[in-house]
Design a protein around this motif. Structure first.
Motif, short mmCIF file in Angstrom:
data_model
loop_
_atom_site.label_atom_id
_atom_site.label_comp_id
_atom_site.label_asym_id
_atom_site.label_seq_id
_atom_site.Cartn_x
_atom_site.Cartn_y
_atom_site.Cartn_z
N PRO A 8 -29.79 -100.90 7.20
CA PRO A 8 -29.55 -99.88 6.17
C PRO A 8 -28.61 -98.78 6.64
O PRO A 8 -28.25 -97.90 5.85
CB PRO A 8 -30.95 -99.34 5.88
CG PRO A 8 -31.77 -99.68 7.07
CD PRO A 8 -31.18 -100.92 7.66
N TYR A 9 -28.19 -98.84 7.92
CA TYR A 9 -27.31 -97.79 8.47
C TYR A 9 -26.03 -98.39 9.06
O TYR A 9 -25.88 -98.46 10.29
CB TYR A 9 -28.05 -96.96 9.52
CG TYR A 9 -29.21 -96.19 8.95
CD1 TYR A 9 -29.00 -95.00 8.25
CD2 TYR A 9 -30.51 -96.66 9.09
CE1 TYR A 9 -30.06 -94.29 7.70
CE2 TYR A 9 -31.58 -95.95 8.55
CZ TYR A 9 -31.35 -94.77 7.86
OH TYR A 9 -32.41 -94.09 7.32
N PRO A 10 -25.11 -98.84 8.20
CA PRO A 10 -23.81 -99.28 8.72
C PRO A 10 -23.07 -98.09 9.32
O PRO A 10 -23.38 -96.94 9.01
CB PRO A 10 -23.10 -99.83 7.49
CG PRO A 10 -23.76 -99.18 6.33
CD PRO A 10 -25.17 -98.89 6.73
N ILE A 11 -22.13 -98.38 10.18
CA ILE A 11 -21.38 -97.32 10.87
C ILE A 11 -19.89 -97.61 10.75
O ILE A 11 -19.49 -98.69 10.30
CB ILE A 11 -21.78 -97.25 12.36
CG1 ILE A 11 -21.60 -98.63 13.01
CG2 ILE A 11 -23.21 -96.77 12.52
CD1 ILE A 11 -21.79 -98.64 14.51
N THR A 12 -19.06 -96.64 11.14
CA THR A 12 -17.62 -96.90 11.17
C THR A 12 -17.26 -97.61 12.46
O THR A 12 -18.02 -97.60 13.45
CB THR A 12 -16.82 -95.59 11.08
OG1 THR A 12 -17.12 -94.79 12.25
CG2 THR A 12 -17.15 -94.81 9.81
#
Length: 302
Positions: free
Chosen positions: A220-224
């Motif tokens: 639920p926490y994609p990142i760059t």
């Protein structure tokens, strides 16, 4: 008599992990593969026999997309997914007691390049291009089967992280050789999932009999990309990392036989259906996932 699981494409990074987990749980694990020591794709009666009286079918088969998208490779990528899915679907139709659930791989790449908003199962926009066309055809083939006694679940899998392979190896090599800076703009989103959560998701969906259809399998926490490379440098104790502009990546991709899409496409994918159903992720944040992977690698190396 042992409970039985069938894993198609069970000799790759994900399949090997799943097979070990099921073995450890006491299951009789049948693997369908191109490798001769297993049931092979041309052994239709053996495939039907493996599926008969099994509890779960998990299909992970398909040629790796980590290659150049020339005509030959593009054809193999597509046909390796469609033909295996159709072989399994046809075999299930001939079973007297088929598995109660069929998981089929799909990919989070089915959504468009997204830097503006996240893509959910309900509100995500399907993209275009070769990889998206493959994903659409794959899901269309899968859901073309009407199986009254078998639930069907397509897993739109993000980039899988684990200690035994996947994308971790090339990314870690970049960091180790001082090239662990941002790639391209660094703003592209990196949607990921720890392999342990991917396994647990299949268990969760299997246990919750009302769940079917497509599921985004991603943290639920994609990142760059910028955050990813920073976290990788931290976990591997490397302070510096040179950036790789787009032109350099395109040259390098040709040299190592891959496509820049795997790095530069912004995959901003959220597992909305899983969260609404109550699934709880073991590895929600990238730093926890990377620390576990690096720590276990060091333990096993010692």
């Amino acid at each position: 008599m042992k409970r039985k699981i069938v894993i198609a494409g069970g000799t790759g990074f994900i399949g090997t992990y799943f097979a070990k987990k099921y073995h450890d749980m006491g299951y009789d694990v049948k693997i369908i593969s191109r490798k001769q020591e297993h049931i092979t794709w041309d052994q239709h009666q053996e495939i039907i026999g493996a599926l008969e009286d099994s509890e779960v079918l998990i299909n992970l088969a398909g040629k790796s997309v980590n290659c150049r998208y020339n005509t030959k490779n593009k054809e193999e990528i597509l046909t390796s997914r469609l033909e295996t899915t159709q072989t399994l679907g046809d075999a299930l139709l001939q079973c007297k007691n088929p598995p109660s659930i069929w998981f089929n791989s799909s990919t989070a790449t089915i959504y468009r390049h997204a830097e503006d908003r996240p893509m959910t199962e309900e509100n995500g926009e399907i993209g275009d291009g070769f990889s998206v066309d493959v994903a659409k055809e794959w899901e269309r083939s899968f859901f073309s089967y009407q199986l009254p006694n078998t639930r069907q679940v397509a897993l739109r899998i993000a980039i899988v992280l684990g200690e035994e392979g996947g994308v971790m190896t090339p990314y870690k090599n970049l960091v180790k050789f001082g090239l662990g800076g941002v790639q391209g703009s660094g703003n592209q989103k990196f949607s990921w999932i720890h392999i342990e959560d991917l396994f647990n998701i299949t268990q969760f969906i299997n246990d919750n009999k009302e769940l079917n259809g497509v599921f985004n399998c991603s943290s639920p926490y994609p990142i760059t990309n910028r955050e990813l490379m920073n976290q990788l440098r931290t976990s591997l104790n490397r302070k510096l990392g040179l950036p790789s502009p787009k032109w350099m990546l395109e040259m390098g991709a040709v040299f190592i036989g891959t496509e820049t899409e795997l790095i530069l496409k912004s995959r901003w994918v959220i597992p909305e259906k899983l969260e609404k159903a109550g699934y709880s992720f073991t590895y929600q944040k990238i730093d926890d996932a990377l620390q576990q992977i690096v720590r276990n690698r060091l333990l096993h190396r010692d």
